[in-house]
Every structure is written in structure tokens, then in C-alpha cells.
Design an enzyme around this catalytic site. Structure first.
Site, PDB file in Angstrom:
ATOM      1  N   ASP A  75       0.838  -1.196   0.000  1.00  0.00           N
ATOM      2  CA  ASP A  75       0.000   0.000   0.000  1.00  0.00           C
ATOM      3  C   ASP A  75       0.875   1.248   0.000  1.00  0.00           C
ATOM      4  O   ASP A  75       2.042   1.201   0.393  1.00  0.00           O
ATOM      5  CB  ASP A  75      -0.884   0.039   1.259  1.00  0.00           C
ATOM      6  CG  ASP A  75      -1.853  -1.127   1.293  1.00  0.00           C
ATOM      7  OD1 ASP A  75      -2.146  -1.691   0.227  1.00  0.00           O
ATOM      8  OD2 ASP A  75      -2.306  -1.465   2.410  1.00  0.00           O
TER       9      ASP A  75
HETATM   10  N1  URA Z   1      -1.245  -5.951   3.799  1.00  0.00           N
HETATM   11  C1  URA Z   1      -1.727  -4.706   3.823  1.00  0.00           C
HETATM   12  O1  URA Z   1      -2.757  -4.432   4.415  1.00  0.00           O
HETATM   13  N2  URA Z   1      -1.041  -3.755   3.186  1.00  0.00           N
HETATM   14  C2  URA Z   1       0.128  -3.969   2.549  1.00  0.00           C
HETATM   15  O2  URA Z   1       0.718  -3.059   1.988  1.00  0.00           O
HETATM   16  C3  URA Z   1       0.618  -5.295   2.538  1.00  0.00           C
HETATM   17  C4  URA Z   1      -0.081  -6.263   3.171  1.00  0.00           C
END
Ligand code: URA
Length: 238
Positions: A103
Site C-alpha cells: 500500500d
Molecule cells: N497488507 C496490507 O494491508 N497492506 C500492505 O501493503 C501489505 C499487506
């Protein structure tokens, strides 16, 4: 592959600069001068010399990045800065892409490569490649959460996750945890905690399969994989 593209790809300069080198008679293929950038060569078979020195072509690049928050795990975007924007020209010319996504606000280990087969295998749900995250959670993470993750929790869309291994590093008003999962659903870690009524306030990926984040890398820095790391990655993906 065109000789101008090949030379530009491995860092001999921009296409324009390579064109000049070719024009100046500095490039030879199989002992013959080549002046036309459009000429096709086979990097595996042809002997390519620049300024009399043999060129060693490589097709693939493998980079480990410590992804900083605020950039997106995509190859291009009209508005947002991407992880590719953080690469030096000499690496960007190989056209790597991120293996999976973190993310925008997530930090940590991101593998970038142009090796589509490797990427595919690492991301394949059939391979169950483990990924370990460090996270800070608002509220107290408990033994009940460990048990819930071990059994699998139901996400907001009804999907029941595969078992995850949750380790409480420090428990309190904010808890530090490590979570290892073998899937890569969208926002998976955040949604798993949401499933037990908790919120992730900081998230960082520590490892992916045999690859561990090099803690020497500052946020936004990257380096090529070491031969040993590449070997481990190739071994476990076959
Ligand atoms: N899980 C998440 O919620 N975000 C990420 O970036 C990776 C795994």
C-alpha cells in the site's frame, strides 16, 4: 534486439548518445563495425565490442528496495510518485516492475524485477510464499487474536484467510506485532486486523520467501540482490 536499445539498456547512455557512438565507429559486432542502431543482434551469440571491450549483456535485473511511505507500487501513474520514479536511469532502463504491491503508506521490502516468470511464481497462490510484516496496532493484541489468525479470519468480503502466524512483540495501548501470511489479498494485513476489531497504524514488510529486508537500506534506497539472495530465490521458486 536492436543494438542501440541493447547498449542503452546496459548503461552506455541514452539512445541518442549510443547513436553517436555507433556513428563514430566505436561499436563492433562479430569483428565488423556497426553504425546503424537499427541493426539487430543476438546478445547471447554475437560478440559485441564497444571501444574494443567486450560487452556482457544481461537480460534480467533484481532489485531490493526499502519502500518509503507515500509512493505507490506501480510502474507509472499520472499523479502519484511511483517506486519506479525512485530508480536511477541505469536500472530503470531494464523496465523492472514491483513483484506484488505494498500500500502507499506501507514501508519495507519490495522486490523489483523484469523477470516475469519469477514474479509470477512468487505471486502464485499455489506457491504459498510466506511474507512477514511488522506492524503497530492500535489497542492491545491478545492471545485470542493469535488463535483467530491461526484458524483464519473472515474478511469484509466473506473470504476466510489461510492460517497466519501472529507474534506479539510488545503489547499495550499500541502493540508491536509480527505477522506471517502466505497469501496476498488486497490490504490483507489491515483487513485481518479489522476482522478482529483492530486498526493497523504502521506497516512494514520484513521478508518475502527467503528474502529479508536489508536493514542497511534507508527508506527509498535499493540495491541489486546479492548472488546468494538470488540463488535462494531461484531455488525455492522451482
Ligand atoms: N497488507 C496490507 O494491508 N497492506 C500492505 O501493503 C501489505 C499487506
Amino acid at each position: 534486439m536492436r543494438i542501440d536499445k541493447l547498449l542503452a539498456n546496459i548503461g552506455y547512455g541514452s539512445r541518442k548518445e549510443v547513436k553517436k557512438m555507433l556513428k563514430a565507429g566505436q561499436v563492433a559486432v562479430n569483428e565488423e563495425l556497426v553504425k546503424d542502431g537499427k541493426q539487430h543482434v543476438n546478445p547471447k551469440e554475437d560478440r559485441i565490442l564497444v571501444h574494443g571491450e567486450e560487452v556482457h549483456y544481461r537480460e534480467f535485473i533484481y532489485l531490493m528496495m526499502n519502500k518509503p511511505p507515500g509512493v505507490i507500487s506501480a510502474t507509472e501513474d499520472l499523479r502519484e510518485e511511483t517506486v519506479i520514479d525512485l530508480l536511477a536511469h541505469e536500472h530503470a532502463v531494464f523496465e523492472p516492475f514491483p513483484v506484488g504491491r505494498l500500500d502507499k503508506d506501507t514501508e519495507g521490502l519490495l522486490l523489483l524485477t523484469n523477470d516475469g516468470k519469477l514474479s509470477h511464481r512468487l505471486l502464485s497462490p499455489k506457491k504459498h510464499v510466506p511474507k512477514t510484516y511488522f506492524a503497530v496496532i492500535e489497542g492491545e493484541v491478545t492471545a485470542a487474536d493469535i488463535e483467530a489468525f491461526r484458524r483464519g479470519v473472515t474478511l469484509d468480503d466473506g473470504y476466510v484467510t489461510k492460517p497466519g502466524e501472529l507474534v506479539i512483540v510488545k503489547s499495550g495501548l499500541h502493540s508491536d506485532i509480527e505477522l506471517t501470511i502466505t497469501e496476498g489479498k488486497f490490504h490483507q494485513v489491515k483487513r485481518m486486523f479489522a476482522a478482529v476489531g483492530k486498526r493497523v497504524v504502521y506497516l512494514k514488510r520484513l521478508s518475502m520467501g527467503p528474502l529479508q529486508l536489508d536493514e542497511e537500506l534507508e527508506l527509498g534506497e535499493y540495491r541489486e540482490l546479492l548472488p546468494k539472495e538470488l540463488e535462494l530465490l531461484m531455488d525455492q521458486e522451482s
